[in-house]
Design an enzyme around this catalytic site. Sequence first.
Site, PDB file in Angstrom:
ATOM      1  N   HIS A  23       3.111  -3.633  -2.487  1.00 11.21           N
ATOM      2  CA  HIS A  23       3.013  -5.102  -2.538  1.00 11.21           C
ATOM      3  C   HIS A  23       3.220  -5.636  -3.964  1.00 11.21           C
ATOM      4  O   HIS A  23       3.586  -6.793  -4.137  1.00 11.21           O
ATOM      5  CB  HIS A  23       1.618  -5.560  -2.102  1.00 11.21           C
ATOM      6  CG  HIS A  23       1.418  -5.623  -0.623  1.00 11.21           C
ATOM      7  ND1 HIS A  23       1.388  -4.507   0.162  1.00 11.21           N
ATOM      8  CD2 HIS A  23       1.232  -6.683   0.208  1.00 11.21           C
ATOM      9  CE1 HIS A  23       1.171  -4.869   1.418  1.00 11.21           C
ATOM     10  NE2 HIS A  23       1.085  -6.192   1.468  1.00 11.21           N
TER      11      HIS A  23
ATOM     12  N   GLU B 108      -0.726 -11.217   0.224  1.00  9.92           N
ATOM     13  CA  GLU B 108      -0.485 -11.524   1.641  1.00  9.92           C
ATOM     14  C   GLU B 108      -0.753 -12.996   1.946  1.00  9.92           C
ATOM     15  O   GLU B 108      -0.120 -13.582   2.806  1.00  9.92           O
ATOM     16  CB  GLU B 108      -1.380 -10.654   2.543  1.00  9.92           C
ATOM     17  CG  GLU B 108      -1.043  -9.183   2.532  1.00  9.92           C
ATOM     18  CD  GLU B 108      -0.024  -8.801   3.599  1.00  9.92           C
ATOM     19  OE1 GLU B 108       0.179  -9.565   4.531  1.00  9.92           O
ATOM     20  OE2 GLU B 108       0.560  -7.712   3.465  1.00  9.92           O
TER      21      GLU B 108
ATOM     22  N   ASP C 283       5.189   0.881   6.669  1.00 11.54           N
ATOM     23  CA  ASP C 283       4.127   0.433   5.759  1.00 11.54           C
ATOM     24  C   ASP C 283       3.014  -0.137   6.627  1.00 11.54           C
ATOM     25  O   ASP C 283       3.198  -0.348   7.834  1.00 11.54           O
ATOM     26  CB  ASP C 283       4.683  -0.665   4.827  1.00 11.54           C
ATOM     27  CG  ASP C 283       3.619  -1.262   3.916  1.00 11.54           C
ATOM     28  OD1 ASP C 283       2.880  -0.491   3.286  1.00 11.54           O
ATOM     29  OD2 ASP C 283       3.524  -2.500   3.827  1.00 11.54           O
ATOM     30  N   SER C 284       1.888  -0.417   6.000  1.00  4.76           N
ATOM     31  CA  SER C 284       0.785  -1.055   6.736  1.00  4.76           C
ATOM     32  C   SER C 284       1.165  -2.462   7.187  1.00  4.76           C
ATOM     33  O   SER C 284       0.560  -2.996   8.103  1.00  4.76           O
ATOM     34  CB  SER C 284      -0.439  -1.138   5.835  1.00  4.76           C
ATOM     35  OG  SER C 284      -0.126  -1.900   4.690  1.00  4.76           O
TER      36      SER C 284
ATOM     37  N   CYS D  45       1.345   0.416  -5.554  1.00  2.00           N
ATOM     38  CA  CYS D  45       1.225  -0.246  -4.252  1.00  2.00           C
ATOM     39  C   CYS D  45       2.509  -1.031  -4.034  1.00  2.00           C
ATOM     40  O   CYS D  45       2.999  -1.705  -4.953  1.00  2.00           O
ATOM     41  CB  CYS D  45       0.034  -1.191  -4.256  1.00  2.00           C
ATOM     42  SG  CYS D  45      -0.079  -2.193  -2.763  1.00  2.00           S
TER      43      CYS D  45
ATOM     44  N   CYS E 170       4.535   3.086   1.565  1.00  2.00           N
ATOM     45  CA  CYS E 170       3.160   2.633   1.346  1.00  2.00           C
ATOM     46  C   CYS E 170       2.449   3.742   0.579  1.00  2.00           C
ATOM     47  O   CYS E 170       2.488   4.905   0.990  1.00  2.00           O
ATOM     48  CB  CYS E 170       2.496   2.415   2.700  1.00  2.00           C
ATOM     49  SG  CYS E 170       0.739   2.086   2.631  1.00  2.00           S
TER      50      CYS E 170
HETATM   51  N1  DGL Z   1       1.484  -1.582   0.547  1.00  2.00           N
HETATM   52  C1  DGL Z   1       0.370  -0.662   0.665  1.00  2.00           C
HETATM   53  C2  DGL Z   1       0.408   0.403  -0.411  1.00  2.00           C
HETATM   54  O1  DGL Z   1       1.434   0.632  -1.038  1.00  2.00           O
HETATM   55  C3  DGL Z   1      -0.980  -1.299   0.571  1.00  2.00           C
HETATM   56  C4  DGL Z   1      -1.314  -2.339   1.544  1.00  2.00           C
HETATM   57  C5  DGL Z   1      -2.552  -2.037   2.304  1.00  2.00           C
HETATM   58  O2  DGL Z   1      -3.636  -1.819   1.736  1.00  2.00           O
HETATM   59  O3  DGL Z   1      -2.401  -2.020   3.500  1.00  2.00           O
HETATM   60  O4  DGL Z   1      -0.583   1.049  -0.651  1.00  2.00           O
END
Ligand code: DGL
Length: 269
Positions: A190, A156, A12-13, A188, A75
């Site tokens: 997150h 975050e 993931d990022s 997403c 991600c």
């Molecule tokens: N967790 C990432 C996603 O599912 C998004 C986080 C980011 O923008 O880096 O898109």
Amino acid sequence: MAEASQPIGIFDSGIGGLTVAHAIRQRMPNESLLYFGDTAHLPYGDKSEAAIQAYSIKIADVLLRRNCKVIVIACNSASSAAYDLLREYVHGAVEVINVIDPMVELVTRDFANRKVGLIGTKRTIQSGIYARKLEERNSGVTLISLPTPLLVPMIEEGFFDNRISHDIIHSYLNDPRLAPIEALVLGCTHYPLIRKEIDAFFSGRIPILDSSEVVAEALWNYLSSAQLLNPETRGTDHFLVSDFTESFEASTRLFFTEAVHLEKYPLWG
Ligand code: DGL
């Protein structure tokens, strides 16, 4: 040839993908995990497609060098920008699983011909990938998509279950375009952290669809059919990050439900 005892590679990022890693751990407790969070380049949601592709290839190299039997792109932004390229890049050496296809299948199965909302980063929403894949499957779903770029930095920074997150979530979800939706996809990785707040916004009237469990299920199906499920006790998990800060490490508990030790692993030497 991949072997069952090799770890599952997940990236993931940053640390948001730990929600997917957690679902995988719950579903397959025997499996060793090798997680890569590209914290040096986070957030991906505002990056160009080309940048995310370059990062994803570098990360795939790390995961392959460390002997993963499968790669899970945990991600949505990277799944929308780099999945096809990554598949070509690994050239069948391992299977690549993204977080979008299993969700598209669930929506097609359970919400055909209905109105479904989608929230995600700018990259994911602008890519139009969910709508395209739903159309390819003739799902008849009317997808109403909304970019919600403040949610990742908000999470975050630890802002959830408080007044600030309440106001931001309400101001996004009050968008009149979302009024007719019959389900909402959290596009997403997150967002599971604010699922309760989103649920409360809708007073539980519509299902809130989070991909972590369906992705874990899709992964189980693949490993099982390829005879790659680990029958033994798992080895050591590793959680690599391209940039280490104590605050990332402290936040891992929120996403993975237990604190994990992060190892610094710069992507570029
Ligand atoms: N967790 C990432 C996603 O599912 C998004 C986080 C980011 O923008 O880096 O898109």
